[in-house]
Design a protein around this motif. Structure first.
Motif, mmCIF file in Angstrom:
data_model
loop_
_atom_site.group_PDB
_atom_site.id
_atom_site.type_symbol
_atom_site.label_atom_id
_atom_site.label_comp_id
_atom_site.label_asym_id
_atom_site.label_seq_id
_atom_site.Cartn_x
_atom_site.Cartn_y
_atom_site.Cartn_z
ATOM 1 N N ARG A 7 0.857 -1.188 0.000
ATOM 2 C CA ARG A 7 0.000 0.000 0.000
ATOM 3 C C ARG A 7 0.891 1.236 0.000
ATOM 4 N NH1 ARG A 7 -2.014 -3.774 3.725
ATOM 5 N NH2 ARG A 7 -0.706 -2.802 5.325
ATOM 6 N N TRP A 8 0.542 2.196 -0.851
ATOM 7 C CA TRP A 8 1.357 3.386 -1.033
ATOM 8 C C TRP A 8 0.491 4.635 -0.985
ATOM 9 C CZ3 TRP A 8 6.475 2.164 -1.467
ATOM 10 C CH2 TRP A 8 6.784 0.866 -1.885
ATOM 11 N N VAL A 9 1.095 5.724 -0.537
ATOM 12 C CA VAL A 9 0.470 7.039 -0.642
ATOM 13 C C VAL A 9 1.243 7.834 -1.687
ATOM 14 C CG1 VAL A 9 -0.082 9.206 0.528
ATOM 15 C CG2 VAL A 9 -0.321 7.031 1.750
ATOM 16 N N VAL A 10 0.537 8.367 -2.674
ATOM 17 C CA VAL A 10 1.139 9.215 -3.705
ATOM 18 C C VAL A 10 0.390 10.539 -3.696
ATOM 19 C CG1 VAL A 10 1.745 9.483 -6.132
ATOM 20 C CG2 VAL A 10 1.700 7.193 -5.107
ATOM 21 N N ARG A 11 1.071 11.597 -3.327
ATOM 22 C CA ARG A 11 0.427 12.905 -3.233
ATOM 23 C C ARG A 11 0.325 13.548 -4.614
ATOM 24 N NH1 ARG A 11 0.188 14.299 2.202
ATOM 25 N NH2 ARG A 11 -0.304 16.455 1.711
ATOM 26 N N ASN A 68 16.981 12.262 -1.808
ATOM 27 C CA ASN A 68 15.539 12.152 -1.604
ATOM 28 C C ASN A 68 14.805 11.948 -2.923
ATOM 29 O OD1 ASN A 68 16.065 12.623 1.074
ATOM 30 N ND2 ASN A 68 15.269 14.716 1.086
ATOM 31 N N ALA A 69 15.133 12.783 -3.920
ATOM 32 C CA ALA A 69 14.443 12.693 -5.207
ATOM 33 C C ALA A 69 14.729 11.363 -5.896
ATOM 34 C CB ALA A 69 14.859 13.856 -6.099
ATOM 35 N N ALA A 70 15.975 10.906 -5.837
ATOM 36 C CA ALA A 70 16.324 9.633 -6.460
ATOM 37 C C ALA A 70 15.576 8.479 -5.801
ATOM 38 C CB ALA A 70 17.832 9.406 -6.375
ATOM 39 N N SER A 71 15.448 8.534 -4.479
ATOM 40 C CA SER A 71 14.735 7.479 -3.764
ATOM 41 C C SER A 71 13.262 7.446 -4.157
ATOM 42 C CB SER A 71 14.875 7.683 -2.257
ATOM 43 O OG SER A 71 14.168 6.697 -1.543
ATOM 44 N N GLN A 72 12.651 8.629 -4.297
ATOM 45 C CA GLN A 72 11.247 8.687 -4.688
ATOM 46 C C GLN A 72 11.043 8.151 -6.109
ATOM 47 O OE1 GLN A 72 8.457 10.895 -2.531
ATOM 48 N NE2 GLN A 72 9.655 9.274 -1.580
ATOM 49 N N LEU A 144 5.711 10.283 -2.085
ATOM 50 C CA LEU A 144 5.435 8.855 -2.194
ATOM 51 C C LEU A 144 6.017 8.147 -0.985
ATOM 52 C CD1 LEU A 144 4.816 6.139 -3.657
ATOM 53 C CD2 LEU A 144 6.964 6.453 -4.905
ATOM 54 N N PHE A 145 5.191 7.371 -0.292
ATOM 55 C CA PHE A 145 5.709 6.580 0.821
ATOM 56 C C PHE A 145 4.811 5.372 1.055
ATOM 57 C CE2 PHE A 145 2.942 9.822 2.618
ATOM 58 C CZ PHE A 145 2.199 9.163 3.589
ATOM 59 N N ARG A 146 5.403 4.358 1.680
ATOM 60 C CA ARG A 146 4.671 3.132 1.975
ATOM 61 C C ARG A 146 3.763 3.359 3.179
ATOM 62 N NH1 ARG A 146 5.855 -2.157 0.563
ATOM 63 N NH2 ARG A 146 7.946 -1.534 -0.138
ATOM 64 N N GLU A 187 13.973 9.293 4.041
ATOM 65 C CA GLU A 187 14.174 10.331 3.047
ATOM 66 C C GLU A 187 14.029 11.732 3.623
ATOM 67 O OE1 GLU A 187 12.333 6.860 0.737
ATOM 68 O OE2 GLU A 187 12.108 7.792 2.682
ATOM 69 N N GLU A 188 13.343 11.896 4.760
ATOM 70 C CA GLU A 188 13.129 13.233 5.281
ATOM 71 C C GLU A 188 13.763 13.404 6.660
ATOM 72 O OE1 GLU A 188 9.031 14.129 6.248
ATOM 73 O OE2 GLU A 188 8.484 12.047 6.003
#
Length: 351
Positions: A7-11, A68-72, A144-146, A187-188
């Motif tokens: 399950r993911w959240v994508v803003r 951070n951007a690369a991870s996303q 984006l995060f799990r 990432e944050e």
């Protein structure tokens, strides 16, 4: 297509500005420094290769921002899969929209969110029905995060079919959590990331407090903000067929311009073009109009406002929260009692 347990959240972009495109177009997307005009992404992406790609395009980016951007980008391209559940946020309607990923990543040329995956949207969950810890988790600034089990269980318990999105939810006035922020994703973990995370959560919790007001209190809040901006206001008497809800002008009598007519709708449903046309009926040259809708607006309503023959500003819940914070020092004590806030200090970067 088999579903998965992921399950993911994508803003939908900063401030949720792409939410209509996400829902109407049936996709989720990601920017994070990538656009087709910047050249091709690595064919076999890793976090390292994506980081090198971003560094070549944006040599001025700090290492933390590149990481951070690369991870996303990596998560979106590699870790998300067909069948995964995805959640996005409709800020103006205070809804979490839930769907299933149905495609591999693809590129959409000439689009702000060029890197996309197709989604079938099926469910919504109202923010006002969720617990404070769940709201706190879903308020992460990450694009984006799990999504962990506990907030997902809360969402699942309150989800309903997407065609019932405008059904009012039971509102429980939230108490500010005492343990902000929760565990911060890797990432944050920087100081800047923590600051942005707290700022985002504070905005959302302020909106929660505003949303918990009753309709009469909402009108008083709007009038209080206008007074803080230097106008004198009148709130219409209670009862049916009251005309405009709030009137404001420099002298309070309407003899001096601008004369500001305000309609306040505190409900979960979005306002449409018909409501905007009805409100504008009878307005004259020199009038200025504000329409406040905590449920947001349809695309047709925004178009109607753009072509109105008198200046009209549409204010949704996020914008109302921003106005309150911007003018909070100047609002009177009665208005502050409606939404009590406190100032938070943060150390500045030495650079």
């Amino acid at each position: 297509m088999e579903s998965s347990d992921n399950r993911w959240v994508v803003r939908a972009g900063r401030g949720g500005r792409f939410i209509d495109e996400f829902i109407d177009g049936g996709f989720v997307g990601l920017g994070h420094g990538y656009h087709p005009s910047s050249g091709s992404l690595p064919a076999d992406p890793t976090r390292e290769s994506l980081g090198a790609y971003l560094e070549s395009i944006y040599p001025g980016w700090k290492p933390g921002k590149v990481t951070n951007a690369a991870s996303q980008l990596y998560r979106f391209m590699v870790e998300l899969s067909v069948g995964d559940t995805v959640v996005t946020v409709d800020l103006s309607r205070r809804l979490y929209v839930i769907g299933t990923i149905t495609s591999a990543p693809y590129l959409q040329a000439d689009a702000d969110m060029a890197l996309r995956r197709k989604v079938t949207w099926t469910q919504v969950a109202p923010r006002d029905a969720l617990s404070v810890p769940t709201r706190n988790t879903l308020g992460s600034i990450l694009s984006l995060f799990r999504l962990a089990d506990e907030p997902w269980d809360d969402l699942s318990a309150h989800q309903r079919p997407i065609d019932q999105a405008d059904t009012p939810a039971a509102v429980t006035p939230p108490k500010a959590p005492k343990d902000l922020p929760p565990d911060v994703p890797e990432e944050e973990s920087s100081l800047d990331g923590l600051l942005h995370d707290i700022q985002q959560k504070s905005r959302e919790f302020i909106e929660d407090r505003i949303a918990a007001l009753d309709p009469d209190e909402m009108e008083e809040l709007v009038a209080g903000i206008l007074r803080a901006m230097g106008y004198k206001t009148r709130v219409s008497d209670k009862g049916p067929d009251r005309g405009v809800d709030v009137f404001a002008s420099p002298d309070g009598l309407g003899l001096q311009e601008p004369r500001i007519f305000v309609e306040v709708k505190h409900r979960s449903a979005r306002m449409g073009s018909q409501e905007i046309r009805s409100f504008l009926g009878g307005r004259q040259r020199g009038d200025r109009c504000l329409y406040v809708s905590t449920g947001g607006y349809t695309r047709e309503a925004r178009y109607e406002a753009e072509r109105a023959n008198v200046p009209l500003t549409l204010i949704d819940l996020p914008m109302l929260g921003e106005l309150l914070v911007e003018h909070y020092d100047a609002v009177d004590i009665e208005t502050k009692q409606l939404v009590p806030l406190t100032r938070v200090y943060w150390p500045l970067d030495d650079e």
